[in-house]
Scaffold this active site. Sequence first.
Site, mmCIF file in Angstrom:
data_model
loop_
_atom_site.group_PDB
_atom_site.id
_atom_site.type_symbol
_atom_site.label_atom_id
_atom_site.label_comp_id
_atom_site.label_asym_id
_atom_site.label_seq_id
_atom_site.Cartn_x
_atom_site.Cartn_y
_atom_site.Cartn_z
ATOM 1 N N ASP A 210 60.912 2.224 45.701
ATOM 2 C CA ASP A 210 59.480 1.924 45.756
ATOM 3 C C ASP A 210 59.085 1.225 44.470
ATOM 4 O O ASP A 210 59.876 1.117 43.541
ATOM 5 C CB ASP A 210 58.666 3.222 45.926
ATOM 6 C CG ASP A 210 58.815 4.148 44.736
ATOM 7 O OD1 ASP A 210 57.794 4.563 44.182
ATOM 8 O OD2 ASP A 210 59.964 4.464 44.363
ATOM 9 N N ASP A 212 56.969 1.201 41.010
ATOM 10 C CA ASP A 212 56.451 2.226 40.116
ATOM 11 C C ASP A 212 54.922 2.184 40.165
ATOM 12 O O ASP A 212 54.324 1.312 40.819
ATOM 13 C CB ASP A 212 56.970 1.990 38.696
ATOM 14 C CG ASP A 212 56.970 3.253 37.852
ATOM 15 O OD1 ASP A 212 57.507 4.267 38.322
ATOM 16 O OD2 ASP A 212 56.441 3.216 36.737
#
Length: 292
Positions: A210, A212
């Site tokens: 993903d 940050d």
Amino acid sequence: MSEPVIGIVGGSGVYQIEGLEEARWQAVDTPWGPPSDEILTGRLGGVRMAFLPRHGRGHVHAPSEVPFRANIDALKRLGVTDVVAVSACGSFREEMAPGDFVIVDQYIDRTFARAKSFFGTGCVAHVAFSHPTCARLSGAAAAAARATGVTVHQGGTYLAMEGPQFSTLAESRMYREVWGADVIGMTGMPEAKLAREAELCYASVAMVTDYDCWHPGHDAVDVASVIRTLTLNSANARALVTHLPGVLTDRPTPCPCGCDRALEHAVMTAPDKRDPALVARLDAVAGRVLKC
């Protein structure tokens, strides 16, 4: 040329490789304590391989508590020559999207609660670390990753944080905008430093799960989407491993990057001043230069 012995350090599921022959879980004793788990050894495509779950099966070791020295020592004792580390990471770059693989070539080490060297009082050594990964092995890892069809970014700076908490928004923005890091994780260090001290070729494959928290859409990412990415990454990591023997059938000796000679001029302590107990612990890691 010599036959490589490939060591894979990764998360749960990476060692579940179809076609692994002569497979067995093997306990390895080290002077640095037990490694994270037993090590799965076998042959894949005729090449010897060893799989070490970095956090242990069932994910029992927190990042700060992974026995990094024991892990690297154990792989060295098993004859491993080339270590490919696979780990999850967050991304600081829009173009390094969830599901992509980043072949790390630089690090920023922000860890502070971990033993970072095999050496110390009684036997001091300083290894060169300006280029912390092996370019030859990293190229092979990139080729194996591309063979799976995944998007691969060749080169990237990995910010190693202590954890186990994730970054604050201020930290995330600083790492991205001021320091220029590309990905962030909790296990890249001191693993890479210890591999260099052990004269092992080392490559790091960071799998983006993903973005940050710097990303404006980060809060919109739900747990289900992260789990889907983790599952996909695990499958792609296993596929990468199956392609490695095909690109690492022969190993140049010596390593053109100098990884296998990292200790050549690194030990500073005079022979008559060396601590025999520490030297004994270094038998696998540095026996070549210490004549253990």
